[in-house]
Design a protein around this motif. Structure first.
Motif, PDB file in Angstrom:
ATOM      1  N   ASN A  93      20.884  37.782  21.308  1.00  0.00           N
ATOM      2  CA  ASN A  93      20.117  38.703  22.139  1.00  0.00           C
ATOM      3  C   ASN A  93      19.776  38.027  23.468  1.00  0.00           C
ATOM      4  OD1 ASN A  93      19.191  41.083  20.157  1.00  0.00           O
ATOM      5  ND2 ASN A  93      19.155  39.149  19.032  1.00  0.00           N
ATOM      6  N   LEU A  94      20.354  38.517  24.542  1.00  0.00           N
ATOM      7  CA  LEU A  94      20.084  38.016  25.887  1.00  0.00           C
ATOM      8  C   LEU A  94      19.268  39.064  26.634  1.00  0.00           C
ATOM      9  CD1 LEU A  94      20.536  35.974  28.182  1.00  0.00           C
ATOM     10  CD2 LEU A  94      22.645  37.216  28.732  1.00  0.00           C
ATOM     11  N   LEU A  95      18.083  38.659  27.124  1.00  0.00           N
ATOM     12  CA  LEU A  95      17.181  39.565  27.825  1.00  0.00           C
ATOM     13  C   LEU A  95      16.898  39.020  29.218  1.00  0.00           C
ATOM     14  CD1 LEU A  95      14.608  40.157  24.946  1.00  0.00           C
ATOM     15  CD2 LEU A  95      16.556  41.592  25.533  1.00  0.00           C
ATOM     16  N   SER A  96      16.735  39.924  30.168  1.00  0.00           N
ATOM     17  CA  SER A  96      16.472  39.497  31.541  1.00  0.00           C
ATOM     18  C   SER A  96      15.060  38.985  31.732  1.00  0.00           C
ATOM     19  CB  SER A  96      16.730  40.660  32.509  1.00  0.00           C
ATOM     20  OG  SER A  96      15.855  41.745  32.220  1.00  0.00           O
ATOM     21  N   ASP A  97      14.085  39.523  30.974  1.00  0.00           N
ATOM     22  CA  ASP A  97      12.700  39.126  31.162  1.00  0.00           C
ATOM     23  C   ASP A  97      11.911  39.428  29.903  1.00  0.00           C
ATOM     24  OD1 ASP A  97      11.276  41.937  31.639  1.00  0.00           O
ATOM     25  OD2 ASP A  97      13.138  41.930  32.787  1.00  0.00           O
ATOM     26  N   VAL A  98      10.702  38.916  29.835  1.00  0.00           N
ATOM     27  CA  VAL A  98       9.883  39.000  28.636  1.00  0.00           C
ATOM     28  C   VAL A  98       9.432  40.422  28.342  1.00  0.00           C
ATOM     29  CG1 VAL A  98       7.716  38.548  29.848  1.00  0.00           C
ATOM     30  CG2 VAL A  98       7.940  37.898  27.440  1.00  0.00           C
ATOM     31  N   ASP A  99       9.416  41.304  29.364  1.00  0.00           N
ATOM     32  CA  ASP A  99       8.909  42.661  29.181  1.00  0.00           C
ATOM     33  C   ASP A  99       9.996  43.711  29.001  1.00  0.00           C
ATOM     34  OD1 ASP A  99       6.090  42.022  29.566  1.00  0.00           O
ATOM     35  OD2 ASP A  99       6.659  41.583  31.627  1.00  0.00           O
ATOM     36  N   PHE A 100      11.261  43.303  28.968  1.00  0.00           N
ATOM     37  CA  PHE A 100      12.334  44.295  28.959  1.00  0.00           C
ATOM     38  C   PHE A 100      12.260  45.196  27.726  1.00  0.00           C
ATOM     39  CE2 PHE A 100      16.498  45.921  27.934  1.00  0.00           C
ATOM     40  CZ  PHE A 100      16.932  46.438  29.143  1.00  0.00           C
ATOM     41  N   LEU A 101      12.148  44.611  26.539  1.00  0.00           N
ATOM     42  CA  LEU A 101      12.121  45.437  25.329  1.00  0.00           C
ATOM     43  C   LEU A 101      10.915  46.354  25.314  1.00  0.00           C
ATOM     44  CD1 LEU A 101      13.239  42.998  22.481  1.00  0.00           C
ATOM     45  CD2 LEU A 101      14.568  44.778  23.587  1.00  0.00           C
ATOM     46  N   GLU A 102       9.764  45.853  25.734  1.00  0.00           N
ATOM     47  CA  GLU A 102       8.565  46.691  25.742  1.00  0.00           C
ATOM     48  C   GLU A 102       8.712  47.869  26.689  1.00  0.00           C
ATOM     49  OE1 GLU A 102       3.697  46.192  26.135  1.00  0.00           O
ATOM     50  OE2 GLU A 102       5.052  44.595  26.805  1.00  0.00           O
ATOM     51  N   ASP A 103       9.395  47.661  27.816  1.00  0.00           N
ATOM     52  CA  ASP A 103       9.545  48.728  28.795  1.00  0.00           C
ATOM     53  C   ASP A 103      10.616  49.739  28.419  1.00  0.00           C
ATOM     54  OD1 ASP A 103       7.550  47.692  30.366  1.00  0.00           O
ATOM     55  OD2 ASP A 103       8.892  46.580  31.683  1.00  0.00           O
ATOM     56  N   PHE A 104      11.736  49.275  27.869  1.00  0.00           N
ATOM     57  CA  PHE A 104      12.870  50.169  27.635  1.00  0.00           C
ATOM     58  C   PHE A 104      13.120  50.472  26.156  1.00  0.00           C
ATOM     59  CE2 PHE A 104      13.624  48.397  31.800  1.00  0.00           C
ATOM     60  CZ  PHE A 104      14.054  49.492  32.529  1.00  0.00           C
ATOM     61  N   TYR A 105      12.705  49.610  25.252  1.00  0.00           N
ATOM     62  CA  TYR A 105      12.911  49.808  23.816  1.00  0.00           C
ATOM     63  C   TYR A 105      11.586  49.578  23.088  1.00  0.00           C
ATOM     64  CZ  TYR A 105      17.942  49.414  24.796  1.00  0.00           C
ATOM     65  OH  TYR A 105      19.221  49.600  25.266  1.00  0.00           O
ATOM     66  N   PRO A 106      10.543  50.385  23.348  1.00  0.00           N
ATOM     67  CA  PRO A 106       9.220  50.108  22.781  1.00  0.00           C
ATOM     68  C   PRO A 106       9.175  50.151  21.265  1.00  0.00           C
ATOM     69  CG  PRO A 106       9.271  52.242  23.905  1.00  0.00           C
ATOM     70  CD  PRO A 106      10.536  51.548  24.252  1.00  0.00           C
ATOM     71  N   ASN A 107       9.939  51.031  20.640  1.00  0.00           N
ATOM     72  CA  ASN A 107       9.943  51.060  19.171  1.00  0.00           C
ATOM     73  C   ASN A 107      10.476  49.753  18.605  1.00  0.00           C
ATOM     74  OD1 ASN A 107       8.835  53.556  19.024  1.00  0.00           O
ATOM     75  ND2 ASN A 107      10.719  54.621  18.462  1.00  0.00           N
ATOM     76  N   GLU A 108      11.569  49.277  19.149  1.00  0.00           N
ATOM     77  CA  GLU A 108      12.147  48.022  18.692  1.00  0.00           C
ATOM     78  C   GLU A 108      11.208  46.854  18.989  1.00  0.00           C
ATOM     79  OE1 GLU A 108      16.191  45.403  19.534  1.00  0.00           O
ATOM     80  OE2 GLU A 108      16.181  47.582  19.865  1.00  0.00           O
ATOM     81  N   PHE A 109      10.528  46.921  20.122  1.00  0.00           N
ATOM     82  CA  PHE A 109       9.605  45.852  20.494  1.00  0.00           C
ATOM     83  C   PHE A 109       8.461  45.737  19.490  1.00  0.00           C
ATOM     84  CE2 PHE A 109       5.667  44.601  22.644  1.00  0.00           C
ATOM     85  CZ  PHE A 109       6.017  43.340  23.115  1.00  0.00           C
ATOM     86  N   ARG A 110       7.952  46.863  18.991  1.00  0.00           N
ATOM     87  CA  ARG A 110       6.849  46.818  18.031  1.00  0.00           C
ATOM     88  C   ARG A 110       7.277  46.151  16.725  1.00  0.00           C
ATOM     89  NH1 ARG A 110       6.276  52.465  19.744  1.00  0.00           N
ATOM     90  NH2 ARG A 110       4.712  52.557  21.404  1.00  0.00           N
ATOM     91  N   LEU A 111       8.540  46.319  16.330  1.00  0.00           N
ATOM     92  CA  LEU A 111       9.020  45.740  15.083  1.00  0.00           C
ATOM     93  C   LEU A 111       9.464  44.291  15.239  1.00  0.00           C
ATOM     94  CD1 LEU A 111      11.119  48.753  13.724  1.00  0.00           C
ATOM     95  CD2 LEU A 111       8.804  48.076  13.041  1.00  0.00           C
ATOM     96  N   ASP A 112      10.083  43.971  16.370  1.00  0.00           N
ATOM     97  CA  ASP A 112      10.638  42.622  16.575  1.00  0.00           C
ATOM     98  C   ASP A 112      10.531  42.264  18.047  1.00  0.00           C
ATOM     99  OD1 ASP A 112      11.896  40.219  16.277  1.00  0.00           O
ATOM    100  OD2 ASP A 112      13.911  41.045  16.029  1.00  0.00           O
ATOM    101  N   PRO A 113       9.344  41.794  18.480  1.00  0.00           N
ATOM    102  CA  PRO A 113       9.163  41.516  19.914  1.00  0.00           C
ATOM    103  C   PRO A 113       9.956  40.318  20.408  1.00  0.00           C
ATOM    104  CG  PRO A 113       7.236  40.847  18.661  1.00  0.00           C
ATOM    105  CD  PRO A 113       8.121  41.580  17.707  1.00  0.00           C
TER     106      PRO A 113
END
Length: 775
Positions: free
Chosen positions: A305-325
């Motif tokens: 899993n490569l992410l551009s920044d620490v907030d990407f999942l929370e901003d674009f994939y909030p459901n996934e972020f709640r389960l696996d931040p």
């Protein structure tokens, strides 16, 4: 979110494929043909007239006229054809079927396989793997005038679960709602997805996606996406799901997403402070997950899993972020056998804003419990070698400086024997003994406070002496380290463990206990008291002198006291702990089965010596499950302090449906006095009330009593539209110091197939439909 037209035609696909695939056994079973009228054999063709009946196995065909040619194996059916199978009824006016090639042609065909009803002007099956339908209608509304239906000019159905539609239209009544010029789909994926909506975090948004096969069949499914969010700008992505190999055991997923101009990014602030807003361009995500079976017992696993920044999942994939931040990044190769598992793993810090225990690499041999040489003695163990590095986040959280990374080579081996036996026919005893040896090439200690202790080397002994003892306060293994690291050299830590588990079981039956309103038809009480004593002796350095890689994570639950269940290898220290407990089960009969009526598990730890707590006794735990009848259930998990060092935690969940028109659910989680978790008292409440046959209301609320905040509210009105249920409502989420999210919901749900909804959703604040989610 899948569109209704897609779903309805997919139901047609499932029905048709099943029905016609069952014809495959037609030519393999003796055929019985009878008729009320004349039956003749003309020119080598058997002809039957008037109320013709054809029976083969569990299937029956009725028609006015039938011909059967034994040479060509063609069966011609004419007039009022009714085909009865175990699952559906099909009717038509003319059909020709070949028993040898399984080819079929039919005219004016219709059928029903609840909840689906359909009809088609013509049907052609070049083989049992492909069916072509023209001028077809489908609906789930069992009415002479259905509220909705799907009309398709041409459908090509493949029995491996995928289908192609040409010129299809969704009608509500007589009004066309949506048109699909060309669509590829299968049972699990639709070709086109369109989802507009509004969310206070995203603003107004439109999410679109198109699914398509890559190659033949649905072994590789691709999805391209084009989205627009008012507060985040445009976004584009490509996803893929694939499966291959023997029985499709190898499978994987790929997710790629790029936000072109993400104008606003949310960055979490310190507790009690509002979130910080900043501008970011070119944000992205690349995810690859794969399970590859090289042989029947060797497989490789990838999770990257490569992410551009620490907030990407929370901003674009909030459901996934709640389960696996913090998604993982590792590769592994596993050899599995009945008695052992051999695993080679590599884990890396791909995203420098995530703390990661890197394994560069790690090889672990896990030997499962196995009887030795036919003796009443069992052996289990594990051994591993690893190059480990703990890499901390480069984010400066809450104003603290970054922690220094550390690394070490570690060799760990553990071996245990046990001898379970039963005495006197009722007393179960399982003694065990084990030994562990762990070697670290590097060691060290984190020191509390901003300064390291001042030291000097004794010129006589060469030993390092601490001159400022006041600064030497070492951290507990459970606490997060500060940023001051004192390094050391290689260390070896031998550990031995002894233990014994003792249990027994008693039961008594009460046949005279009968209470229908309580769901009781006889009662059996089973009592199982148990004691598990564990003693561990650490003959080496304490955990606070060892780099912590595999460590304990703070939890409100009791720590495992057995090996290998205790996985915090680097946190092991001397302990002597006894776990006392008793399980109570009340069993009853229902529907010719024995079911649990009430269960209660009560247990606590006696800490003769426990390095992870100063309490002489743990909390006392009670886990209760009570479901006397299908319309009522209660779950109660509690832990209450027995000594001053303890804390209180209560979790309650109960459901109640007192009438057919009213049901509600209440849950509560209360925690007080825990050093790692903030005090909390949260109550969730939901209720549903049906006012009459057409109208109903529902609500869901989440309240936090400690902060006196109504965290979440959702209120809905439901309208029964014959085959559909329309739901409309609003919701609010209070983020306690952050932004407050608002959402509007409007959902149309097909009653006979609840997974079918129209492509409308305005509930991003709570359960957003994300670009990669499947609904």
């Amino acid at each position: 979110m899948l569109s209704t037209g897609f779903r309805l035609i997919l139901l047609l696909l499932a029905c048709s494929v099943c029905a016609f695939a069952q014809f495959g056994s037609f030519g393999d079973i003796p055929i019985e043909i009878t008729a009320d009228g004349e039956t003749t054999f003309e020119g080598g063709v058997a002809v039957a007239r008037d109320n013709v009946q054809i029976h083969y196995g569990k299937y029956s065909i009725y028609c006015d006229y039938a011909e059967y040619n034994p040479e060509t194996r063609d069966v011609l059916l004419v007039g009022n054809i009714r085909l009865y199978t175990p699952n559906e009824v099909l009717t038509g006016q003319r059909a020709l079927f070949n028993l040898e090639t399984k080819q079929m042609r039919a005219l004016e065909f219709s059928g029903a396989r609840p909840p689906l009803f359909f009809n088609a002007f013509s049907l052609q099956a070049p083989s049992m793997k492909e069916i072509r339908v023209k001028d077809a209608f489908a609906t789930t509304d069992d009415s002479s005038k259905p509220d909705f239906r799907v009309r398709s000019r041409s459908i090509r159905i493949h029995t491996d679960s995928w289908v192609v539609f040409v010129n299809s239209t969704l009608f509500v009544g007589k009004v066309p709602i949506f048109w699909f010029p060309y669509l590829w789909a299968n049972i699990k994926n639709t070709g086109f997805e369109f989802l507009p909506g509004f969310d206070s975090r995203w603003g107004a948004y439109i999410l679109t996606a198109y699914n398509f096969p890559i190659g033949k069949g649905d072994a590789i499914m691709g999805r391209v996406r084009a989205d627009y969010r008012g507060k985040f700008g445009a976004g584009f992505g490509f996803d893929a799901k694939f499966k291959y190999g023997k029985e499709d055991r190898s499978y994987g997923d790929f997710i790629g997403y790029y936000a072109v101009n993400s104008a606003t990014t949310t960055t979490s602030g310190a507790p009690g402070e509002p979130s910080e807003k900043k501008n970011t361009d070119g944000r992205y995500r690349v995810t690859f997950k794969h399970r590859l079976f090289l042989t029947d017992d060797i497989y490789a696993t990838a999770d990257l899993n490569l992410l551009s920044d620490v907030d990407f999942l929370e901003d674009f994939y909030p459901n996934e972020f709640r389960l696996d931040p913090q998604p993982d990044n590792y590769l592994s190769l596993t050899k599995w056998e009945e008695f052992y598992t051999l695993t080679l793993m590599g884990r890396w810090q791909v995203n420098d804003f995530q703390e990661t225990t890197e394994r560069l690499p790690e090889l672990v041999f896990d030997f499962k419990q196995h009887q030795l040489f036919g003796l009443p003695v069992y052996y289990d163990g594990e051994s591993g070698v690893a190059q480990l590095r703990r890499s901390f986040s480069d984010e400066q959280a809450f104003g603290q400086n970054g922690f220094p990374n550390y690394q070490s080579f570690r060799f760990d081996t553990y071996h245990q024997i046990s001898a379970p036996t039963q005495l006197f026919g009722w007393l179960n005893i399982n003694p065990r003994a084990g030994i562990r040896l762990t070697y670290y090439s590097e060691s060290g200690t984190f020191w509390e406070g901003g300064n390291s202790p001042v030291t000097e080397v004794d010129p006589n002994t060469g030993e390092i002496q601490v001159l400022q003892n006041t600064a030497r306060k070492q951290r507990s293994p459970l606490n997060a380290p500060t940023n001051d690291l004192q390094t050391g050299g290689a260390v070896t830590r031998p550990v031995a463990n002894l233990g014994v588990e003792v249990s027994t079981k008693f039961s008594r039956t009460y046949e005279r206990i009968q209470a229908r309103w309580l769901g009781l038809d006889g009662l059996r009480h089973v009592v199982q008291p148990y004691i598990n004593f564990s003693y561990v002796q650490n003959f080496g350095p304490a955990p606070d002198e060892i780099y912590q890689f595999d460590r304990l994570v703070p939890s409100t639950q009791l720590t495992p006291i057995d090996f290998p269940q205790f996985t915090g290898i680097d946190t092991i220290d001397t302990w002597a702990i006894a776990r006392f407990g008793v399980r109570n089960r009340l069993l009853t009969r229902r529907d010719q089965r024995t079911l649990p009526w009430l269960t209660l598990d009560t247990f606590f730890d006696g800490n003769f010596e426990n390095p992870y707590t100063d309490a002489s006794m743990s909390n006392i735990f009670n886990n209760l499950r009570f479901q006397p009848v299908p319309w009522f259930s209660l779950e109660l998990d509690t832990q209450l302090p027995l000594v001053a060092e303890g804390f209180t935690e209560v979790g309650t969940r109960w459901r109640f449906m007192p009438t057919r028109d009213f049901s509600f659910y209440v849950s509560n989680r209360y925690i007080d006095g825990n050093e790692f978790f903030s005090d909390n008292s949260q109550v969730d409440f939901s209720a549903y009330y049906r006012i009459n046959r057409n109208w109903a209301v529902s609500l869901y609320e989440q309240y936090e009593f400690v902060s006196n905040v109504l965290q979440y509210q959702r209120y809905m009105i439901h309208r029964d539209l014959s085959s559909w249920v329309a739901s409309f409502g609003a919701q609010v989420r209070d983020n306690e110091g952050g932004d407050t999210d608002y959402g509007v919901l409007f959902v149309l749900t097909l009653k006979d197939a609840p997974q079918v909804t129209l492509p409308m959703q305005f509930n991003q604040a709570t359960s957003p439909v994300e670009p990669s989610s499947s609904n």
